[in-house]
Design a protein around this motif. Sequence first.
Motif, short mmCIF file in Angstrom:
data_model
loop_
_atom_site.label_atom_id
_atom_site.label_comp_id
_atom_site.label_asym_id
_atom_site.label_seq_id
_atom_site.Cartn_x
_atom_site.Cartn_y
_atom_site.Cartn_z
N GLY A 175 -3.86 -6.11 6.91
CA GLY A 175 -3.88 -7.20 7.88
C GLY A 175 -5.26 -7.44 8.45
O GLY A 175 -5.72 -8.59 8.55
N LEU B 200 0.84 -11.49 1.74
CA LEU B 200 0.20 -11.97 2.96
C LEU B 200 -0.57 -13.28 2.76
O LEU B 200 -0.39 -14.23 3.53
N LEU C 265 -1.44 -12.98 12.32
CA LEU C 265 -0.94 -12.14 11.24
C LEU C 265 -0.38 -10.85 11.81
O LEU C 265 -0.99 -10.24 12.69
N THR D 290 1.08 -7.23 10.15
CA THR D 290 1.43 -6.37 9.00
C THR D 290 1.58 -4.92 9.44
O THR D 290 1.42 -4.01 8.64
N HIS E 22 2.55 -5.91 1.66
CA HIS E 22 1.79 -6.93 2.39
C HIS E 22 0.69 -7.52 1.50
O HIS E 22 0.38 -8.70 1.59
N GLY F 145 6.64 -8.31 7.69
CA GLY F 145 5.35 -9.01 7.77
C GLY F 145 5.57 -10.45 8.17
O GLY F 145 6.49 -11.11 7.67
N THR G 205 -7.72 -8.84 5.81
CA THR G 205 -7.44 -10.26 5.56
C THR G 205 -7.93 -11.12 6.71
O THR G 205 -8.58 -12.16 6.50
N VAL H 102 3.55 -14.30 9.56
CA VAL H 102 2.37 -15.13 9.81
C VAL H 102 2.84 -16.34 10.60
O VAL H 102 3.90 -16.91 10.32
#
Length: 229
Positions: A75, A39, A6, A8, A35, A13, A78, A15
């Motif tokens: 980020g 995300l 990830l 951010t 984000h 952003g 998460t 992934v």
Amino acid sequence: MKILALDTASSTGSVALLDGSKLIAELLLNIKATHSERLLEQVQQVLHAGALSIDELDLIAVVHGPGSFTGLRIGLATAKGLAQAAHLPVIGVSALQLLAMNLPLCPVPICVFVDARKKEVYTALFHWKNGSPAALGPELVLPPEAALKRLTGPVALVGDAVALYRPLIDNILGERALFPADCHHQPRASAAAVLASGQNHFNGNYGPALLNPIYIRPSDAEINRSKTG
């Protein structure tokens, strides 16, 4: 090794999902949505594309800074949540080393030059060694002119502050400055996955509780607290 990465740290952003040396999926968005709005959906999309569930991963990598304070918090929160839920190790990756990955096998030093707002840049110098960019000094936050005056010899510059401060770069470095194509100034989560895969010594010491953002400079709240005593 299956790695979910990830990034951010900036307005861009992304992934990515890596299986061994193979990039399975990557989703990069440079749009106005925050984000926090996009995300988890990006995570779901790349896992779906790879036909994997979070439980089938081996590692989570997340860019831990420097960069946007809010973006980094989203980020890392998460990544930690996913890692805790699936009992996975999680590794932090430098946002500046991530960008240096965009200039593979560059024959001259790479100066990462990222807009830090407040008329400053996040910067660090790297050179390629053993297949990845190795730091030649500390990561710093400086006024752009001061950062550029530290540079000697030919140097390649990468990051979103290159376009922002291009006239200043030309004035201070002249023909010593080398510039990649515009597309190379975008950070990409796939590079974070590759860097994390190189940390093959990871073990239980990479638990979510040990992962913290790297801000380099104090937040506005910390500055205000220091002023008021």
